[in-house]
Design an enzyme around this catalytic site. Structure first.
Site, PDB file in Angstrom:
ATOM      1  N   GLU A   1       6.979 -18.574  -0.863  1.00 14.04           N
ATOM      2  CA  GLU A   1       7.606 -17.519  -1.667  1.00 14.04           C
ATOM      3  C   GLU A   1       8.188 -18.073  -2.966  1.00 14.04           C
ATOM      4  O   GLU A   1       8.096 -17.431  -4.009  1.00 14.04           O
ATOM      5  CB  GLU A   1       8.695 -16.809  -0.855  1.00 14.04           C
ATOM      6  CG  GLU A   1       8.148 -15.865   0.200  1.00 14.04           C
ATOM      7  CD  GLU A   1       7.258 -14.774  -0.382  1.00 14.04           C
ATOM      8  OE1 GLU A   1       7.567 -14.250  -1.471  1.00 14.04           O
ATOM      9  OE2 GLU A   1       6.236 -14.447   0.245  1.00 14.04           O
TER      10      GLU A   1
ATOM     11  N   CYS B   1      -5.918   6.004  -7.696  1.00 14.28           N
ATOM     12  CA  CYS B   1      -5.486   6.942  -6.650  1.00 14.28           C
ATOM     13  C   CYS B   1      -6.626   7.284  -5.676  1.00 14.28           C
ATOM     14  O   CYS B   1      -6.380   7.466  -4.481  1.00 14.28           O
ATOM     15  CB  CYS B   1      -4.920   8.203  -7.287  1.00 14.28           C
ATOM     16  SG  CYS B   1      -3.542   7.842  -8.416  1.00 14.28           S
TER      17      CYS B   1
ATOM     18  N   ASP C   1       9.944  -6.041  -5.016  1.00 17.03           N
ATOM     19  CA  ASP C   1       9.776  -6.634  -6.344  1.00 17.03           C
ATOM     20  C   ASP C   1       9.312  -5.518  -7.290  1.00 17.03           C
ATOM     21  O   ASP C   1       9.313  -4.346  -6.925  1.00 17.03           O
ATOM     22  CB  ASP C   1       8.787  -7.814  -6.297  1.00 17.03           C
ATOM     23  CG  ASP C   1       7.376  -7.384  -5.911  1.00 17.03           C
ATOM     24  OD1 ASP C   1       7.162  -6.183  -5.636  1.00 17.03           O
ATOM     25  OD2 ASP C   1       6.485  -8.246  -5.889  1.00 17.03           O
TER      26      ASP C   1
ATOM     27  N   CYS D   1       1.370  11.073  -1.790  1.00 21.36           N
ATOM     28  CA  CYS D   1       1.990  10.568  -3.023  1.00 21.36           C
ATOM     29  C   CYS D   1       2.288  11.691  -4.018  1.00 21.36           C
ATOM     30  O   CYS D   1       1.400  12.470  -4.368  1.00 21.36           O
ATOM     31  CB  CYS D   1       1.065   9.537  -3.668  1.00 21.36           C
ATOM     32  SG  CYS D   1       1.721   8.903  -5.220  1.00 21.36           S
TER      33      CYS D   1
ATOM     34  N   TYR E   1      14.782 -10.408  -2.836  1.00 25.26           N
ATOM     35  CA  TYR E   1      13.356 -10.228  -2.557  1.00 25.26           C
ATOM     36  C   TYR E   1      12.826 -11.355  -1.651  1.00 25.26           C
ATOM     37  O   TYR E   1      12.208 -11.102  -0.611  1.00 25.26           O
ATOM     38  CB  TYR E   1      12.550 -10.190  -3.867  1.00 25.26           C
ATOM     39  CG  TYR E   1      11.074 -10.259  -3.612  1.00 25.26           C
ATOM     40  CD1 TYR E   1      10.365  -9.112  -3.267  1.00 25.26           C
ATOM     41  CD2 TYR E   1      10.388 -11.472  -3.654  1.00 25.26           C
ATOM     42  CE1 TYR E   1       9.012  -9.174  -2.979  1.00 25.26           C
ATOM     43  CE2 TYR E   1       9.045 -11.546  -3.368  1.00 25.26           C
ATOM     44  CZ  TYR E   1       8.360 -10.392  -3.037  1.00 25.26           C
ATOM     45  OH  TYR E   1       7.033 -10.466  -2.744  1.00 25.26           O
TER      46      TYR E   1
ATOM     47  N   CYS F   1      -6.624   4.845  -2.891  1.00 22.13           N
ATOM     48  CA  CYS F   1      -5.294   4.481  -2.391  1.00 22.13           C
ATOM     49  C   CYS F   1      -5.008   5.107  -1.023  1.00 22.13           C
ATOM     50  O   CYS F   1      -5.194   6.311  -0.838  1.00 22.13           O
ATOM     51  CB  CYS F   1      -4.236   4.940  -3.395  1.00 22.13           C
ATOM     52  SG  CYS F   1      -2.559   4.572  -2.866  1.00 22.13           S
TER      53      CYS F   1
HETATM   54  S1  SF4 Z   1       0.682   5.150  -4.834  1.00 26.08           S
HETATM   55 FE1  SF4 Z   1       0.266   7.177  -5.694  1.00 26.08          FE
HETATM   56  S2  SF4 Z   1       0.074   6.813  -7.902  1.00 26.08           S
HETATM   57 FE2  SF4 Z   1      -0.145   4.842  -6.882  1.00 26.08          FE
HETATM   58  S3  SF4 Z   1      -2.372   4.586  -6.642  1.00 26.08           S
HETATM   59 FE3  SF4 Z   1      -1.525   5.482  -4.744  1.00 26.08          FE
HETATM   60  S4  SF4 Z   1      -1.802   7.667  -5.002  1.00 26.08           S
HETATM   61 FE4  SF4 Z   1      -1.976   6.763  -7.039  1.00 26.08          FE
END
Ligand code: SF4
Length: 252
Positions: free
Chosen positions: A30, A180, A125, A189, A107, A183
């Site tokens: 770390e 996104c 972080d 989100c 952290y 993701c």
């Molecule tokens: S956390 Fe939200 S803003 Fe970030 S990539 Fe995923 S869906 Fe998109």
């Protein structure tokens, strides 16, 4: 958060510090990762642990040897703080609050605590903060940030969760792009497909040779190995003062 952990299982890179629960090895990793990319850290981490396999070994090593093993990673004060932390551990054992160790902030303490002992604390972080702020759709600071981050840690999965959040912030939800569509948090989100990224402001390039870090490196080599530093007297004195303040050279 199951989607996040499932995603992490499919993308996680085989980094050596992900294979250990040894708090000393994790602390070494770390501290090395604080300002250096993971791929660059791997050979230094392995060589450093080969030379100083325990906190006791690092604590007992001459400063010159520690700096030699650290050479190439930069920011020598990190190596110095790590040796002081090792000395504390060798003398007193691991403190309950890891931020009592030199060079260990919240952290690093949360990361080592979760990886070594499964402590249920989120390591936050800038990457993790960005992911949290985007998923919750509001800015977060201080205690509210840490509370929101801790609340997202699934019971018993702190280590994997912290690794997953770091990985997501470093590769999918980055400062320059939000992927996104790829993701695992997309469905939950608040900012999915709505992130607006400000254009990058051009920064004036600074030559490494003109930086304080360069000057300190030259002076340190001069002190340790007798190499000429090639600096003007004012710059040399300033660099020496910084090295003294960090305890990397003795007062004269
Ligand atoms: S956390 Fe939200 S803003 Fe970030 S990539 Fe995923 S869906 Fe998109």
């Amino acid at each position: 958060m199951t989607a996040l952990l499932d995603w992490y299982e499919t993308v996680k890179r085989p980094l050596p510090w992900r294979e250990t629960r040894d708090p000393y090895a994790l602390l070494v990793s770390e501290v090395m990762l604080q300002q250096t990319q993971a791929a660059r850290v791997v050979p230094y981490y392995e060589a450093f642990l080969g030379r100083f396999p325990t906190a006791e070994a690092l604590a007992a090593a001459p400063l010159e040897e520690v700096l030699k093993a650290w050479s190439g990673l930069g920011y020598n004060r990190r190596g110095l703080a790590l040796q002081r932390a090792a000395a504390h551990v060798a003398a007193h054992g691991w403190p309950e609050d890891l931020t009592e160790l030199p060079g260990v902030g919240p952290y690093t303490a949360a990361a080592v605590g979760s990886f070594a002992w499964d402590r249920q604390t989120a390591a936050v972080d800038t990457n993790v903060r960005r992911v949290l702020e985007r998923t919750l759709g509001r800015p977060l600071t201080g205690r509210a940030l840490q509370s929101a981050a801790d609340a997202a840690v699934p019971p018993g999965r702190a280590a994997d969760h912290n690794q997953a959040m770091m990985e997501l912030g470093a590769t999918v939800c980055t400062a320059r792009v939000a992927r996104c569509g790829s993701c695992p948090l997309e469905a939950a989100c608040a900012s999915a497909h709505r992130v607006q990224i400000a254009p990058k402001r051009p920064r004036k390039a600074v030559r490494f040779e003109d930086t304080e870090r360069y000057a300190r490196g030259r002076v340190l080599r001069s002190v340790l190995h007798g190499e000429p530093d090639g600096l003007d007297p004012v710059r040399r004195e300033r660099a020496l003062a910084g090295l003294r303040a960090d305890g990397l050279v003795g007062a004269r």
